[in-house]
Design a protein around this motif. Structure first.
Motif, mmCIF file in Angstrom:
data_model
loop_
_atom_site.group_PDB
_atom_site.id
_atom_site.type_symbol
_atom_site.label_atom_id
_atom_site.label_comp_id
_atom_site.label_asym_id
_atom_site.label_seq_id
_atom_site.Cartn_x
_atom_site.Cartn_y
_atom_site.Cartn_z
ATOM 1 N N SER A 68 0.812 -1.217 0.000
ATOM 2 C CA SER A 68 0.000 0.000 0.000
ATOM 3 C C SER A 68 0.846 1.268 0.000
ATOM 4 C CB SER A 68 -0.943 -0.005 1.211
ATOM 5 O OG SER A 68 -0.205 0.031 2.427
ATOM 6 N N ARG A 69 2.118 1.165 0.344
ATOM 7 C CA ARG A 69 3.006 2.325 0.239
ATOM 8 C C ARG A 69 3.122 2.777 -1.217
ATOM 9 N NH1 ARG A 69 7.315 5.051 2.565
ATOM 10 N NH2 ARG A 69 9.082 5.507 1.187
ATOM 11 N N TYR A 70 3.095 1.832 -2.140
ATOM 12 C CA TYR A 70 3.289 2.137 -3.556
ATOM 13 C C TYR A 70 1.993 2.200 -4.349
ATOM 14 C CZ TYR A 70 8.224 1.273 -2.624
ATOM 15 O OH TYR A 70 9.498 1.342 -2.117
ATOM 16 N N PHE A 71 1.017 1.372 -3.954
ATOM 17 C CA PHE A 71 -0.205 1.286 -4.739
ATOM 18 C C PHE A 71 -1.417 1.382 -3.817
ATOM 19 C CE2 PHE A 71 2.911 -1.669 -6.836
ATOM 20 C CZ PHE A 71 3.278 -0.783 -7.849
ATOM 21 N N PRO A 72 -2.357 2.281 -4.109
ATOM 22 C CA PRO A 72 -3.542 2.399 -3.252
ATOM 23 C C PRO A 72 -4.455 1.180 -3.314
ATOM 24 C CG PRO A 72 -3.741 3.798 -5.192
ATOM 25 C CD PRO A 72 -2.341 3.273 -5.193
ATOM 26 N N ASP A 73 -4.300 0.367 -4.350
ATOM 27 C CA ASP A 73 -5.118 -0.842 -4.494
ATOM 28 C C ASP A 73 -4.194 -2.053 -4.641
ATOM 29 O OD1 ASP A 73 -6.945 -2.812 -4.999
ATOM 30 O OD2 ASP A 73 -7.857 -1.853 -6.758
ATOM 31 N N PRO A 74 -3.674 -2.590 -3.522
ATOM 32 C CA PRO A 74 -2.753 -3.727 -3.598
ATOM 33 C C PRO A 74 -3.362 -4.958 -4.255
ATOM 34 C CG PRO A 74 -2.714 -2.749 -1.400
ATOM 35 C CD PRO A 74 -3.872 -2.149 -2.137
ATOM 36 N N HIS A 75 -4.666 -5.166 -4.081
ATOM 37 C CA HIS A 75 -5.310 -6.337 -4.677
ATOM 38 C C HIS A 75 -5.251 -6.271 -6.204
ATOM 39 C CE1 HIS A 75 -7.226 -6.447 -0.623
ATOM 40 N NE2 HIS A 75 -6.991 -7.731 -0.784
ATOM 41 N N SER A 76 -5.381 -5.076 -6.751
ATOM 42 C CA SER A 76 -5.288 -4.913 -8.203
ATOM 43 C C SER A 76 -3.882 -5.258 -8.686
ATOM 44 C CB SER A 76 -5.657 -3.478 -8.595
ATOM 45 O OG SER A 76 -5.508 -3.280 -9.986
ATOM 46 N N PHE A 77 -2.866 -4.810 -7.943
ATOM 47 C CA PHE A 77 -1.492 -5.146 -8.329
ATOM 48 C C PHE A 77 -1.251 -6.644 -8.245
ATOM 49 C CE2 PHE A 77 2.904 -6.055 -7.066
ATOM 50 C CZ PHE A 77 3.569 -5.565 -8.181
ATOM 51 N N ARG A 78 -1.744 -7.290 -7.202
ATOM 52 C CA ARG A 78 -1.534 -8.725 -7.040
ATOM 53 C C ARG A 78 -2.325 -9.523 -8.079
ATOM 54 N NH1 ARG A 78 -2.780 -10.376 -1.278
ATOM 55 N NH2 ARG A 78 -1.749 -12.289 -1.942
ATOM 56 N N VAL A 186 4.045 11.686 -3.490
ATOM 57 C CA VAL A 186 2.894 11.539 -2.608
ATOM 58 C C VAL A 186 3.206 12.241 -1.287
ATOM 59 C CG1 VAL A 186 2.159 9.349 -3.619
ATOM 60 C CG2 VAL A 186 3.722 9.349 -1.666
ATOM 61 N N VAL A 187 2.170 12.467 -0.504
ATOM 62 C CA VAL A 187 2.327 13.041 0.834
ATOM 63 C C VAL A 187 2.113 11.933 1.850
ATOM 64 C CG1 VAL A 187 1.481 14.728 2.500
ATOM 65 C CG2 VAL A 187 1.570 15.315 0.069
ATOM 66 N N MET A 188 3.134 11.675 2.681
ATOM 67 C CA MET A 188 3.047 10.668 3.738
ATOM 68 C C MET A 188 3.443 11.305 5.054
ATOM 69 S SD MET A 188 4.647 7.201 2.046
ATOM 70 C CE MET A 188 3.871 6.372 0.675
ATOM 71 N N ASP A 189 2.554 11.218 6.026
ATOM 72 C CA ASP A 189 2.804 11.801 7.352
ATOM 73 C C ASP A 189 3.202 13.269 7.246
ATOM 74 O OD1 ASP A 189 2.322 9.296 8.519
ATOM 75 O OD2 ASP A 189 4.415 8.698 8.227
ATOM 76 N N GLY A 190 2.550 13.979 6.339
ATOM 77 C CA GLY A 190 2.805 15.404 6.195
ATOM 78 C C GLY A 190 4.036 15.766 5.399
ATOM 79 N N GLU A 191 4.740 14.793 4.866
ATOM 80 C CA GLU A 191 5.948 15.055 4.095
ATOM 81 C C GLU A 191 5.772 14.608 2.646
ATOM 82 O OE1 GLU A 191 9.405 13.373 5.822
ATOM 83 O OE2 GLU A 191 9.198 14.423 7.741
ATOM 84 N N HIS A 192 6.422 15.344 1.733
ATOM 85 C CA HIS A 192 6.406 14.958 0.320
ATOM 86 C C HIS A 192 7.450 13.868 0.103
ATOM 87 C CE1 HIS A 192 3.674 18.021 -1.332
ATOM 88 N NE2 HIS A 192 4.106 18.768 -0.322
#
Length: 403
Positions: A68-78, A186-192
């Motif tokens: 999920s760090r890389y893809f918002p839909d892990p099931h689609s990637f798998r 992407v923005v993660m924990d307030g950081e780019h």
């Protein structure tokens, strides 16, 4: 004179053990620093601990959370993995199995020939942008064709004359046709954060390419339904690795893993060759992906769309093509007398009757499969075109059973 007397230690009461191993926040603190082999051994002590270890493994090896760090839909990637045989390897697979995280690392995914166009389109659909190397075009579609013909000869001839781009590419990679780099902010924990995904188009198949890695510690893969470590005792228990001669990786790549805590050997140790089954590197031992020497972590496939039949007349199979590959780590003479270096050995099966290419560890099995495939190919090339083709990959496990 003072005398000390040893006080006999009483074993913990059963109700204490039950309470500790019934609470995930408590036993997670115990399990998180234990090696995989220690956890497996601990799970064999009693039912309650076995149950706790099982639940810990399910959380620790949650592939959907990992992706999920890389893809918002892990099931689609798998699901993409399931239908194309796409695998994850390199440092990302190592991080997943080692339960660790390298912030600076990217995601390396390895594609079989003929699936690259579909994979790149999928990556782009999730907001990633192609970042071409200096020898690549701005649009990856100018060099990747969606029309792959698997009924044409597979063996890639060595070019008599290579242009500058070919030389630059071949100097960097072994058994790799091309590398496509994609980036996304992407923005993660307030950081780019800049995420990078590299799609490696292999010349024959991913396992063949992985056997050319710089060392054994990165010989791990993640398929759609399982993660595999090829040398788990060396990698995760002894924290050591064996350098593979001939790798085209830069020296700083191997140095990176030394800094991360792995002890690297340039030649076999004294006892490795004398007692191969006692060695974590298993020299001269026949190996297969997923064999008893591998560490296999089954993954939850809920929500993953399974592979369909390759064509209307082809027999359907559910396994990942990488699991039908094998090899041997041979012992080859080094530049020093009485010392040996590893040489990864496997026989390539690349015929038009199999959709995928395979690596097998024995000459006899290779000859048997090739002979059978030659007869089948002769028949089909006389009767039908690529549009009515039958793929016979489902026969590969049957050859293995009889070998």
């Amino acid at each position: 004179m003072w005398k000390s007397f040893a006080v006999p230690q009483r074993p913990p009461r059963a109700d204490c053990v039950r309470r500790v191993f019934s609470s995930a926040p408590i036993y997670d603190l115990i399990f998180r620093d234990l090696s995989p082999r220690t956890l497996v051994r601990l799970s064999r002590t009693c039912y309650k601990i076995n149950e706790a270890v099982t639940h810990f493994f399910q959380r620790a090896y949650n592939i959907n959370r990992h992706l999920s760090r890389y893809f918002p839909d892990p099931h689609s990637f798998r699901s993409l993995q399931a239908r194309t045989g796409l695998i994850i390897s390199g440092s990302n697979a190592l991080q997943f199995l080692d339960r660790t995280f390298y912030p600076e690392s990217d995601l390396d995914i390895y594609s079989h020939p003929g699936h690259v166009y579909e994979v790149l389109e999928w990556i782009e659909s999730f907001g990633y942008q192609f970042a071409p190397h200096r020898y690549q075009e701005e649009d990856w579609r100018t060099q990747v064709s969606p029309d792959w013909d698997g009924t044409m000869p597979r063996i890639v001839p060595r070019l008599m004359q290579e242009d500058e781009n070919d030389i630059a590419r071949l100097a960097r990679y072994s058994n790799i046709s091309e590398v496509y780099t994609f980036k996304r902010f992407v923005v993660m924990d307030g950081e780019h954060v800049e995420l990078q995904v590299q799609v490696i188009e292999t010349t024959y198949n991913p396992i063949d390419t992985i056997m050319k890695y710089h060392s054994t510690c990165v010989m791990n893969i993640i398929t759609f339904d399982a993660a595999y470590s090829f040398y788990p005792i060396a990698t995760f228990e002894n924290r050591c690795a064996l350098k593979i001669p001939g790798s085209r990786h830069r020296p700083d790549v191997l140095a990176k893993y030394i800094k991360r805590g792995w002890r690297v050997y340039s030649v076999f140790r004294p006892g490795d060759v004398a007692q191969p089954y006692e060695s974590p590197f298993l020299p001269n031992v026949t190996r297969w992906v997923g064999d008893r020497h591998c560490w296999t972590v089954p993954l939850d496939t809920s929500g993953v769309t399974p592979r369909t039949a390759l064509s209307p007349s082809s027999e359907q199979f559910s396994w990942d093509p990488s699991t039908q590959n094998g090899w041997k780590m041979l012992t080859a003479p080094s530049s020093f007398p009485s010392l040996s270096v590893p040489e990864m050995d496997a026989k390539l099966i690349a015929t038009t009757v199999f959709r995928y290419n395979y690596m097998v560890p024995s000459d006899a099995l290779s000859l048997e499969i090739r002979g059978w495939a030659f007869s089948q190919g002769k028949l089909y090339h006389e009767l039908v075109t690529r549009y009515d083709w039958t793929w016979f990959d489902a026969e590969i496990p049957r050859f293995r059973e009889l070998a």
